[in-house]
Design a protein around this motif. Structure first.
Motif, PDB file in Angstrom:
ATOM      1  N   ASP A 261       0.841  -1.197   0.000  1.00  0.00           N
ATOM      2  CA  ASP A 261       0.000   0.000   0.000  1.00  0.00           C
ATOM      3  C   ASP A 261       0.881   1.254   0.000  1.00  0.00           C
ATOM      4  N   ARG A 262       1.166   1.772  -1.192  1.00  0.00           N
ATOM      5  CA  ARG A 262       2.068   2.927  -1.314  1.00  0.00           C
ATOM      6  C   ARG A 262       1.527   4.167  -0.600  1.00  0.00           C
ATOM      7  N   ASP A 263       0.221   4.246  -0.424  1.00  0.00           N
ATOM      8  CA  ASP A 263      -0.385   5.386   0.249  1.00  0.00           C
ATOM      9  C   ASP A 263      -0.711   5.073   1.707  1.00  0.00           C
ATOM     10  N   GLY A 264      -0.121   4.004   2.221  1.00  0.00           N
ATOM     11  CA  GLY A 264      -0.451   3.558   3.566  1.00  0.00           C
ATOM     12  C   GLY A 264       0.366   4.217   4.661  1.00  0.00           C
ATOM     13  N   SER A 265       0.470   3.523   5.774  1.00  0.00           N
ATOM     14  CA  SER A 265       1.135   4.052   6.966  1.00  0.00           C
ATOM     15  C   SER A 265       2.640   3.826   6.904  1.00  0.00           C
ATOM     16  N   ARG A 266       3.338   4.608   7.695  1.00  0.00           N
ATOM     17  CA  ARG A 266       4.788   4.461   7.794  1.00  0.00           C
ATOM     18  C   ARG A 266       5.120   3.264   8.678  1.00  0.00           C
ATOM     19  N   CYS A 267       6.053   2.443   8.216  1.00  0.00           N
ATOM     20  CA  CYS A 267       6.450   1.230   8.936  1.00  0.00           C
ATOM     21  C   CYS A 267       7.608   1.529   9.877  1.00  0.00           C
ATOM     22  N   GLY A 270      10.941   2.369   8.452  1.00  0.00           N
ATOM     23  CA  GLY A 270      11.177   3.664   7.834  1.00  0.00           C
ATOM     24  C   GLY A 270      10.517   3.848   6.485  1.00  0.00           C
ATOM     25  N   ARG A 271      10.004   2.765   5.902  1.00  0.00           N
ATOM     26  CA  ARG A 271       9.340   2.864   4.607  1.00  0.00           C
ATOM     27  C   ARG A 271       7.829   2.991   4.805  1.00  0.00           C
ATOM     28  N   THR A 272       7.112   3.183   3.722  1.00  0.00           N
ATOM     29  CA  THR A 272       5.665   3.370   3.773  1.00  0.00           C
ATOM     30  C   THR A 272       4.948   2.232   3.059  1.00  0.00           C
ATOM     31  N   GLY A 273       3.911   1.710   3.687  1.00  0.00           N
ATOM     32  CA  GLY A 273       3.042   0.738   3.041  1.00  0.00           C
ATOM     33  C   GLY A 273       3.469  -0.706   3.134  1.00  0.00           C
ATOM     34  N   CYS A 274       4.342  -1.061   4.084  1.00  0.00           N
ATOM     35  CA  CYS A 274       4.744  -2.463   4.258  1.00  0.00           C
ATOM     36  C   CYS A 274       3.540  -3.298   4.708  1.00  0.00           C
ATOM     37  N   TRP A 275       3.588  -4.577   4.381  1.00  0.00           N
ATOM     38  CA  TRP A 275       2.478  -5.487   4.707  1.00  0.00           C
ATOM     39  C   TRP A 275       2.183  -5.481   6.200  1.00  0.00           C
ATOM     40  N   GLU A 276       3.209  -5.410   7.053  1.00  0.00           N
ATOM     41  CA  GLU A 276       2.962  -5.497   8.483  1.00  0.00           C
ATOM     42  C   GLU A 276       2.217  -4.270   9.017  1.00  0.00           C
ATOM     43  N   THR A 277       2.207  -3.157   8.265  1.00  0.00           N
ATOM     44  CA  THR A 277       1.456  -1.984   8.726  1.00  0.00           C
ATOM     45  C   THR A 277      -0.046  -2.199   8.638  1.00  0.00           C
ATOM     46  N   VAL A 278      -0.482  -3.198   7.848  1.00  0.00           N
ATOM     47  CA  VAL A 278      -1.922  -3.451   7.722  1.00  0.00           C
ATOM     48  C   VAL A 278      -2.352  -4.789   8.309  1.00  0.00           C
ATOM     49  N   ILE A 279      -1.389  -5.635   8.726  1.00  0.00           N
ATOM     50  CA  ILE A 279      -1.789  -6.915   9.338  1.00  0.00           C
ATOM     51  C   ILE A 279      -1.113  -7.155  10.690  1.00  0.00           C
TER      52      ILE A 279
END
Length: 423
Positions: A261-267, A270-279
């Motif tokens: 998710d490129r428009d998602g949360s910061r992990c 340090g990157r944005t949109g990693c899978w763990e930010t949504v699961i």
């Protein structure tokens, strides 16, 4: 000049090669006893394709090392019955340990896999320096060693799992975003604090170890699996043809940092949109909690307690909780489909907190898997739930520790001299 003896290639002049062949045969025999049960020497020779004299000699050495024992006479045998050879559980011990965001733990098992010690301590490792975290783990090590000493034993090896990228050969934690670690020489730090122990000491990624815990030796349904291990962060492990697949440098399985998710949360990395930010569990808690005063945000409630509270609310039909679980389940399925298109595993195992909430998300995971995998019927990949909960990694660490003996039985010294048996 090359020659083959009992199915293993060697040379006629190298003593070291002959030693390698013998260690391999000792390993072959000991693993066969673990995976297929006790048998007579004659039966072992037939099953392994070795001659009877060789098997008799190998069994004799394993007896001297205390790794096997003679049991009852073989039933149903023609002629004079042979004596059953069995794995001796008390012949060796392995020690597993884990460092995670909210706890440290240890687990010791014997050669048969029987648990002889388990210890766990809740620790907010993110608020401590690596040196302080290791101090907490060493306290558990010392307690576990006392438990083993009561059995008159010491471990052959110890394996420590960490939630992060691990350079296995150097024993270094390269990056552990959720712990706030970078370039930590964990193996050397532990050895120093444990006063340079005689046993082997290794460091590995916790999700890889969780995968080992799910790969039951001899189970054909667990030979090609992916394990998604979820706590605050998400890690993964790959089992290919029954063996862990670490990748070229040991970094395989960092599924949690796939970009979804490129428009998602910061992990935390340090990157944005990693899978763990949504699961990840932190995200689920944010979705379920009513406000900042919700008990799910309490520092007094450990991870298991928070998951239990979420499942309690789900069982009670709380709409906010069920909606949150459906959202997380769909994201898990989205990532699982990506992995299945690339790797086509037989089974994807939901481990850690994902296994604990599996009842509530499995249908969503399977729906997204079916929709997202190009191959018909999701390529044959199925979804399973781990029964090991938050202890999967330390289970796997102990299993890897004791597996060193199965890889090389000569790690255990000879203690008893026996007569060669010929039955």
């Amino acid at each position: 000049m090359s020659q083959v003896r009992d199915g293993w290639s060697t040379t006629s002049t190298g003593g070291s090669d002959q030693g390698t062949v013998r260690r391999a045969n000792l390993s072959l025999l000991l693993r066969s006893l673990r995976e297929h049960g006790g048998r007579s020497r004659a039966r072992l020779a037939a099953d392994l394709g070795l001659n009877k004299a060789t098997v008799s000699s190998l069994v004799n050495e394993l007896l001297e090392r205390g790794l096997v024992r003679d049991g009852n006479a073989e039933r149903g045998a023609v002629g004079r019955p042979g004596t059953i050879v069995e794995v001796e559980g008390a012949g060796a011990y392995g020690l597993g340990a884990e460092i995670n965001v909210h706890h440290v733990s240890t687990r010791a098992v014997d050669l048969a896999g029987t648990v002889v010690s388990e210890r766990r301590r809740s620790v907010d490792t993110r608020g401590l320096e690596p040196d302080e975290v290791v101090d907490r783990l060493v306290e558990l090590f010392e307690g576990t060693m006392a438990d083993l000493a009561a059995l008159g034993a010491t471990p052959v090896s110890a394996v420590v799992g960490v939630a992060g990228l691990v350079d296995h050969d150097r024993g270094t934690v390269s990056v552990a975003a959720n712990l706030g670690w970078q370039g930590v020489g964990l193996a050397s730090l532990l050895r120093a604090k444990l006063h340079d122990p005689a046993y082997l000491l290794e460091v590995d990624n916790e999700a890889n170890l969780a995968a080992v815990a799910e790969a039951t030796p001899g189970d054909p349904d667990r030979r090609d699996i992916l394990v998604l291990h979820g706590e605050v962060g998400i890690g993964g492990g790959i089992i290919a043809d029954g063996r862990p697949y670490p990748g070229s440098r040991g970094y395989a399985g960092e599924f949690g940092h796939m970009l979804v998710d490129r428009d998602g949360s910061r992990c935390g990395c340090g990157r944005t949109g990693c899978w763990e930010t949504v699961i990840g569990l932190s995200h689920l808690i944010d979705l379920v909690a009513v406000d900042t005063a919700d008990v799910l945000h309490s520092a007094d409630l450990d991870l298991e307690g928070k998951v239990e509270e979420i499942t309690r609310r789900a069982s009670a039909g709380d709409e906010r909780t069920l909606t949150a679980l459906h959202e997380v389940g769909r994201w898990v399925g989205t990532g699982a489909a990506l992995l299945t298109n690339v790797l086509n595993p037989g089974t994807i195992v939901l481990s850690g907190y994902l296994g604990e909430i599996g009842e509530w998300i499995q249908a969503d995971v399977e729906g997204e898997l079916a929709a997202g995998v190009l191959a018909p019927e999701a390529g044959g990949t199925t979804i399973a739930r781990s029964a090991l909960g938050f202890s999967a990694a330390v289970h796997g660490a102990a299993a890897v520790a004791i597996d060193h003996v199965y890889d090389d039985p000569t790690l255990v010294p000879r203690t008893v001299q026996t007569l060669e048996a010929t039955s």
